[in-house]
Design a protein around this motif. Structure first.
Motif, PDB file in Angstrom:
ATOM      1  N   ALA A  17      -8.829  -9.168  10.541  1.00  0.00           N
ATOM      2  CA  ALA A  17      -8.814  -7.617  10.632  1.00  0.00           C
ATOM      3  C   ALA A  17      -7.708  -7.578  11.686  1.00  0.00           C
ATOM      4  N   TYR A  18      -7.003  -6.205  11.649  1.00  0.00           N
ATOM      5  CA  TYR A  18      -6.043  -5.926  12.316  1.00  0.00           C
ATOM      6  C   TYR A  18      -6.246  -4.424  12.951  1.00  0.00           C
ATOM      7  N   LEU A  19      -5.531  -4.271  14.237  1.00  0.00           N
ATOM      8  CA  LEU A  19      -5.551  -3.005  14.748  1.00  0.00           C
ATOM      9  C   LEU A  19      -4.077  -2.610  14.981  1.00  0.00           C
ATOM     10  N   VAL A  20      -3.554  -1.627  14.519  1.00  0.00           N
ATOM     11  CA  VAL A  20      -2.379  -0.931  14.793  1.00  0.00           C
ATOM     12  C   VAL A  20      -2.221   0.218  15.358  1.00  0.00           C
ATOM     13  N   HIS A  21      -1.755   0.445  16.628  1.00  0.00           N
ATOM     14  CA  HIS A  21      -1.975   1.777  17.313  1.00  0.00           C
ATOM     15  C   HIS A  21      -0.362   1.957  17.729  1.00  0.00           C
ATOM     16  N   PHE A  22       0.043   3.260  17.573  1.00  0.00           N
ATOM     17  CA  PHE A  22       1.352   3.756  18.186  1.00  0.00           C
ATOM     18  C   PHE A  22       1.241   5.004  18.823  1.00  0.00           C
ATOM     19  N   TRP A  23       2.215   5.119  20.071  1.00  0.00           N
ATOM     20  CA  TRP A  23       1.876   6.155  20.541  1.00  0.00           C
ATOM     21  C   TRP A  23       3.773   6.866  20.555  1.00  0.00           C
ATOM     22  N   GLN A  24       3.887   8.106  20.358  1.00  0.00           N
ATOM     23  CA  GLN A  24       5.058   8.809  20.024  1.00  0.00           C
ATOM     24  C   GLN A  24       5.553   9.135  21.678  1.00  0.00           C
ATOM     25  N   PRO A  25       7.075   9.284  21.624  1.00  0.00           N
ATOM     26  CA  PRO A  25       7.376   9.880  23.116  1.00  0.00           C
ATOM     27  C   PRO A  25       6.703  11.299  23.463  1.00  0.00           C
ATOM     28  N   HIS A  26       6.724  12.237  22.635  1.00  0.00           N
ATOM     29  CA  HIS A  26       6.230  13.263  23.119  1.00  0.00           C
ATOM     30  C   HIS A  26       4.421  13.355  23.484  1.00  0.00           C
ATOM     31  N   ASN A  27       3.729  12.238  23.052  1.00  0.00           N
ATOM     32  CA  ASN A  27       2.572  12.165  23.297  1.00  0.00           C
ATOM     33  C   ASN A  27       2.038  10.854  23.864  1.00  0.00           C
ATOM     34  N   THR A  28       2.901  10.264  24.683  1.00  0.00           N
ATOM     35  CA  THR A  28       2.562   9.180  25.105  1.00  0.00           C
ATOM     36  C   THR A  28       1.167   8.739  25.939  1.00  0.00           C
ATOM     37  N   ALA A  29       0.753   7.442  25.732  1.00  0.00           N
ATOM     38  CA  ALA A  29      -0.481   7.059  26.330  1.00  0.00           C
ATOM     39  C   ALA A  29      -0.453   7.224  27.866  1.00  0.00           C
ATOM     40  N   ALA A  30      -1.587   7.701  28.312  1.00  0.00           N
ATOM     41  CA  ALA A  30      -1.630   7.886  30.062  1.00  0.00           C
ATOM     42  C   ALA A  30      -1.651   6.374  30.563  1.00  0.00           C
ATOM     43  N   LEU A  31      -1.142   6.760  31.856  1.00  0.00           N
ATOM     44  CA  LEU A  31      -1.099   5.335  32.617  1.00  0.00           C
ATOM     45  C   LEU A  31      -2.146   4.520  32.792  1.00  0.00           C
ATOM     46  N   ASP A  32      -3.238   5.179  33.011  1.00  0.00           N
ATOM     47  CA  ASP A  32      -4.584   4.222  32.933  1.00  0.00           C
ATOM     48  C   ASP A  32      -4.910   3.651  31.622  1.00  0.00           C
ATOM     49  N   ASP A  33      -4.560   4.484  30.590  1.00  0.00           N
ATOM     50  CA  ASP A  33      -4.823   4.033  29.100  1.00  0.00           C
ATOM     51  C   ASP A  33      -4.100   2.694  28.853  1.00  0.00           C
ATOM     52  N   ILE A  34      -2.857   2.990  29.358  1.00  0.00           N
ATOM     53  CA  ILE A  34      -2.089   1.707  29.011  1.00  0.00           C
ATOM     54  C   ILE A  34      -2.522   0.600  29.768  1.00  0.00           C
ATOM     55  N   LYS A  35      -3.046   0.624  30.962  1.00  0.00           N
ATOM     56  CA  LYS A  35      -3.703  -0.536  31.655  1.00  0.00           C
ATOM     57  C   LYS A  35      -5.022  -1.098  30.710  1.00  0.00           C
ATOM     58  N   GLU A  36      -5.727  -0.125  30.224  1.00  0.00           N
ATOM     59  CA  GLU A  36      -6.866  -0.349  29.593  1.00  0.00           C
ATOM     60  C   GLU A  36      -6.639  -1.172  28.097  1.00  0.00           C
ATOM     61  N   ILE A  37      -5.445  -0.495  27.468  1.00  0.00           N
ATOM     62  CA  ILE A  37      -4.897  -1.198  26.312  1.00  0.00           C
ATOM     63  C   ILE A  37      -4.437  -2.751  26.555  1.00  0.00           C
ATOM     64  N   GLN A  38      -3.659  -2.720  27.708  1.00  0.00           N
ATOM     65  CA  GLN A  38      -3.311  -4.242  27.946  1.00  0.00           C
ATOM     66  C   GLN A  38      -4.463  -5.241  28.109  1.00  0.00           C
ATOM     67  N   SER A  39      -5.522  -4.584  28.746  1.00  0.00           N
ATOM     68  CA  SER A  39      -6.767  -5.245  29.029  1.00  0.00           C
ATOM     69  C   SER A  39      -7.426  -5.784  27.753  1.00  0.00           C
ATOM     70  N   LEU A  40      -7.497  -4.915  26.847  1.00  0.00           N
ATOM     71  CA  LEU A  40      -8.229  -4.758  25.579  1.00  0.00           C
ATOM     72  C   LEU A  40      -7.295  -5.964  24.858  1.00  0.00           C
ATOM     73  N   ILE A  41      -6.154  -5.950  24.727  1.00  0.00           N
ATOM     74  CA  ILE A  41      -5.237  -6.902  23.906  1.00  0.00           C
ATOM     75  C   ILE A  41      -5.385  -8.405  24.554  1.00  0.00           C
TER      76      ILE A  41
END
Length: 217
Positions: free
Chosen positions: A163-187
């Motif tokens: 199984a594969y997760l593929v998630h992208f964030w464009q420049p105008h709607n970037t992930a929040a800083l707290d979300d980026i930390k959570e994303i890194q933790s999940l990875i």
């Protein structure tokens, strides 16, 4: 000719190409579903995933790559199965749909007298590969997709299902800083394969499938 390892290489190369395309031009597509179409087109261009394959002895045939394939199992808190964005079936499972459905515990327990066509049209085959794609979602959506794939009993390196997760964030709607930390933790702890690109205000964070974590480029 279909082989699990061969198709895995095709899929992973295609996902990494999708990542690279997004890094170069994050606005090729306006919406998530167009990303589905781009990946589908990449996959369908390979000979191993082209052609039609018999659905058992029904006299009918089907392709191997599918969009919106039903989840194998209903998630807790849901009354029905949802769908995965993209799925790749094996020719062997199509050739023996009733047996495959039972072997993978996907055959509905309350069903009787299902035909081979019923198994296929009802989505009661467990794909060899499934992909969930997201665009500009908050972390909770990525986390939910991860749980969705785990509920479907996919995990990294189990030998015959991926199984594969593929998630992208464009420049105008970037992930929040707290979300980026959570994303890194999940990875770091995820039990499925993840690729991601985040356009922050100051840099681009990228993770190809083989990378261990998000890294700036």
């Amino acid at each position: 000719m279909y082989s699990f390892e061969g198709v895995k290489k095709i899929l992973e190369t295609s996902i990494d190409s999708l990542v690279d395309n997004f890094v170069r031009e994050p606005y090729i597509h306006r919406c998530e579903h167009s990303l589905h179409c781009e990946l589908y087109t990449m996959l369908a261009s390979h000979r191993a995933l082209q052609g039609l394959y018999p659905i058992g002895s029904s006299g009918r045939k089907a392709s191997l790559v599918h969009k919106e394939w039903p989840e194998p199992f209903t998630r807790e808190g849901h009354t029905r199965r949802g769908n995965v964005d993209l799925a790749i079936l094996s020719d062997k499972d199509l050739a023996h749909p009733l047996e495959s459905s039972r072997e993978n515990d996907v055959f509905p327990s309350n069903a009787t007298n299902l035909s081979e066509i019923d198994i296929f049209t009802g989505g009661y085959l467990k794909p060899d590969f499934v992909v969930e794609i997201g665009l500009n979602y908050p972390f909770e959506h990525l986390e939910s997709d991860h749980k969705k794939l785990l509920n479907s009993r996919y995990s990294k390196g189990n030998g015959n299902k991926e199984a594969y997760l593929v998630h992208f964030w464009q420049p105008h709607n970037t992930a929040a800083l707290d979300d980026i930390k959570e994303i890194q933790s999940l990875i770091l702890k995820a039990d499925v394969n993840i690729a991601a690109v985040i356009f922050t205000k100051s840099e681009i964070l990228i993770k190809h499938l083989s990378d261990k974590d998000l890294s700036p480029i």
